[in-house]
Design a protein around this motif. Structure first.
Motif, PDB file in Angstrom:
ATOM      1  N   ARG A 147      -9.244  15.139 -18.365  1.00  0.00           N
ATOM      2  CA  ARG A 147      -9.199  16.655 -17.900  1.00  0.00           C
ATOM      3  C   ARG A 147      -7.767  16.951 -17.198  1.00  0.00           C
ATOM      4  O   ARG A 147      -7.309  18.165 -17.520  1.00  0.00           O
ATOM      5  CB  ARG A 147     -10.469  16.654 -16.733  1.00  0.00           C
ATOM      6  N   LYS A 150      -5.447  17.437 -20.504  1.00  0.00           N
ATOM      7  CA  LYS A 150      -5.647  18.482 -20.825  1.00  0.00           C
ATOM      8  C   LYS A 150      -5.290  19.845 -20.148  1.00  0.00           C
ATOM      9  O   LYS A 150      -4.646  20.630 -20.824  1.00  0.00           O
ATOM     10  CB  LYS A 150      -7.427  18.933 -20.986  1.00  0.00           C
ATOM     11  N   ASN A 151      -4.950  19.590 -18.942  1.00  0.00           N
ATOM     12  CA  ASN A 151      -4.411  20.599 -18.073  1.00  0.00           C
ATOM     13  C   ASN A 151      -2.751  20.426 -18.085  1.00  0.00           C
ATOM     14  O   ASN A 151      -1.877  21.666 -17.904  1.00  0.00           O
ATOM     15  CB  ASN A 151      -4.716  20.402 -16.496  1.00  0.00           C
ATOM     16  N   VAL A 154      -0.173  20.854 -22.274  1.00  0.00           N
ATOM     17  CA  VAL A 154      -0.289  21.976 -23.229  1.00  0.00           C
ATOM     18  C   VAL A 154       1.089  22.830 -23.884  1.00  0.00           C
ATOM     19  O   VAL A 154       2.001  22.401 -22.986  1.00  0.00           O
ATOM     20  CB  VAL A 154      -1.047  23.283 -22.285  1.00  0.00           C
TER      21      VAL A 154
END
Length: 154
Positions: A147, A150-151, A154
């Protein structure tokens, strides 16, 4: 217990590691994109091992991030943990809970239905300017690093 929020200035710290003192300022100076500071309860336990190995395997250094894990464990235990799991980032010792408290990662929590005082598993992403980009409290060890990445990736 004060909690940090996005945009707050990250408390600077210096912590002892098996390889000598490390400060947030030093890590920020080396980091292209930021520093990930994570707090965990106890080295060489199943959840903490999963989390540390996930941070190792995420290869965040290749993405421009420095990583440091901090717990109340003594240096000797951190050295054994780093050696056993081939960790490629520093592990800091905070036996007096000063850094943990500054980040709001020490306090009351539920443990098997009982209220206890201890490390609140937490992760912070610190921007190169020293501000908090992400503040995550009461995280679960399993799946947490995915998680986080993923944050930020990007």
């Amino acid at each position: 217990m004060a909690r940090l929020e996005v945009g707050d200035k990250a408390p600077d710290f210096t912590t002892e590691t098996p390889n000598g003192p490390v400060s947030l300022s030093d890590l920020l100076a080396k980091a292209e994109k930021g520093v990930i500071v994570y707090f965990y309860p106890k080295a060489m336990t199943p959840g903490c091992t999963t989390e540390a190995c996930d941070f190792r395997d995420a290869r965040l250094g290749d993405a421009g991030y420095e990583v440091i894990g901090i717990s109340p464990d003594p240096i000797s235990k951190l050295q054994s943990f780093a050696d056993a799991e081939l960790l490629d980032f520093p592990l800091g010792s905070d036996p007096d809970h000063e850094i943990l408290e500054a980040y709001g990662a020490w306090g009351e929590k539920k443990n098997y239905g009982r209220t206890v005082v201890g490390v609140i598993r937490s992760t912070f992403v610190v921007n190169p300017d020293g501000t908090i980009a992400e503040a995550m409290y009461n995280v679960k060890a399993t799946g947490h690093v995915a998680r986080v990445t993923k944050n930020i990736l990007v």
